[in-house]
Each structure stands twice: as structure tokens, then as C-alpha cells.
Design a protein around this motif. Structure first.
Motif: not given
Length: 213
Positions: A44, A107-108, A115, A125
Motif C-alpha cells: 500500500g 487490497s486491505h 476499512t 483500497r
């Protein structure tokens, strides 16, 4: 900022696709006038590894923008910046880093609802890509059942398997859902959702994104 070798690429398939020494990226964007591929670290962050503007003559075929990027890391995040004409029916903003609509991973996502997005126009993201072997479908083939005779049971793999009661070893993965621990295929009295799926006699099982990490 690392320098990645690039070449023209191919318009299909959409999204990222594995090449021997990198990846091909293809984006469907009819009205865009400029498109930039942004490569970011897998962990990230906002500092890109590279920003690669696409040439409208070299990297566009019809409505498809495409580029092949060589020497990429094993895993990375990426996104698109797109600019285009102003108008009541367009919302182009090159300051936004857009998710790839054909991305295979985001991601995440390891923590469900982990999130907290406060800006409805942006997201932290990112599209995520990891080099690896493709899913092995073995000798799987479509059932060739007529559409009017089919019972369709659509499932979001992660949502269906995220709770411990699903009893799958790796929640959210297609392999575990349909493979060694076939929640979708076998009725078991201690798994009400799986049993219900078999009782309705479904013949087709479209799955929503099976990977979201």
C-alpha cells in the motif's frame, strides 16, 4: 522511482493478465482522452513505483486501452487515472486513482469491513495483483442444461464462507469452497446453508469475486 520496460500490449483479456516477464493490462474506456497506469507497492501507500501514461495511438485499440509492463514485482497494487471531456454525463477526474473494474483482487480486505471510507468519491483500497498459478479447473465442463430448465443459485464466495460456521479451511477462496471442503456441492446436516443449496436442486452456481484480499 523504478523504471519498468513497457510495450504495446494487447486489448484482451480485460484487467491484468500474466505474461512471462510481467503483466498485460487492458481497460475498457470509450470516452477517455488520456489514461495512466499507476503501479504501487503491494503493502500500500500513496507513493507510486511508476506512473505509465498510455499513448492514444500506440496503446489503444477501439475502446480498449492496453499496455504490457515488464519486470514487475511478484505482487503489487495498481490503479488507473483517466481524463476525458467535461459534460453532464461524464465524471472524469485525473486526480482520482480508480480501481480496475476487471481486477481479480483488492487490497486491505483481509479483515471483513476493516476499512472505514469517509469520502464517497475515493477509496483507500487498491487493485491488487499477485503472480501465481491459475486455478486448475481439471476436466470441469458446463452442464449444457437449457437455460429455461436451470435453477441458478448465485453466491458471493467470501460472504458465504467468512463465518466460522461455514467450516472451511480458507474462507473466501474458490478452491476451499468447491474443492477439498465442498460447501457448495455436498449437503450436510450441520451446514444449513449448504444443505439448502442442494435441496433447491440448483444446476448453475455463478460466483461473485472469490478473491478479495
Amino acid at each position: 522511482m523504478p523504471l519498468f520496460r513497457t510495450s504495446r500490449g494487447r486489448p484482451l483479456p480485460l484487467g491484468p493478465s500474466l505474461t512471462p516477464d510481467g503483466a498485460n493490462f487492458a481497460l475498457l474506456c470509450r470516452h477517455g482522452r488520456s489514461v495512466t497506469l499507476v503501479i504501487l507497492p503491494a503493502e500500500g501507500g500513496i507513493t507510486p513505483l511508476a506512473e505509465l501514461p498510455l499513448d492514444a495511438k500506440k496503446n489503444r485499440t477501439g475502446d480498449h486501452w492496453h499496455i504490457r509492463v515488464h519486470d514487475l514485482p511478484e505482487a503489487f497494487c495498481y490503479g488507473w487515472r483517466v481524463d476525458g471531456p467535461d459534460g453532464p454525463k461524464t465524471r472524469f477526474d485525473p486526480t482520482r486513482l480508480l480501481l480496475d473494474p476487471s481486477a481479480v483482487m483488492l487490497s486491505h480486505g483481509a479483515e471483513w469491513a476493516g476499512t472505514c471510507e469517509v469520502d464517497p468519491q475515493r477509496t483507500t483500497r487498491r487493485s491488487l495483483y499477485r503472480r501465481g498459478t491459475r486455478y486448475n479447473w481439471d476436466d470441469d465442463a458446463p452442464p449444457l442444461t437449457a437455460h429455461e430448465d436451470s435453477i441458478i443459485y448465485e453466491v458471493h464466495v467470501r460472504g458465504f464462507t467468512c463465518h466460522p460456521t461455514s467450516m472451511v479451511a480458507e474462507p473466501g477462496t474458490l478452491q476451499r469452497a468447491c474443492g477439498e471442503d465442498p460447501v457448495f456441492a455436498v449437503a450436510r446436516s450441520d451446514r444449513g446453508r449448504a444443505d439448502a443449496g442442494v435441496r433447491v436442486g440448483r444446476m448453475r452456481l455463478p460466483v461473485l469475486p472469490p478473491r478479495n484480499r
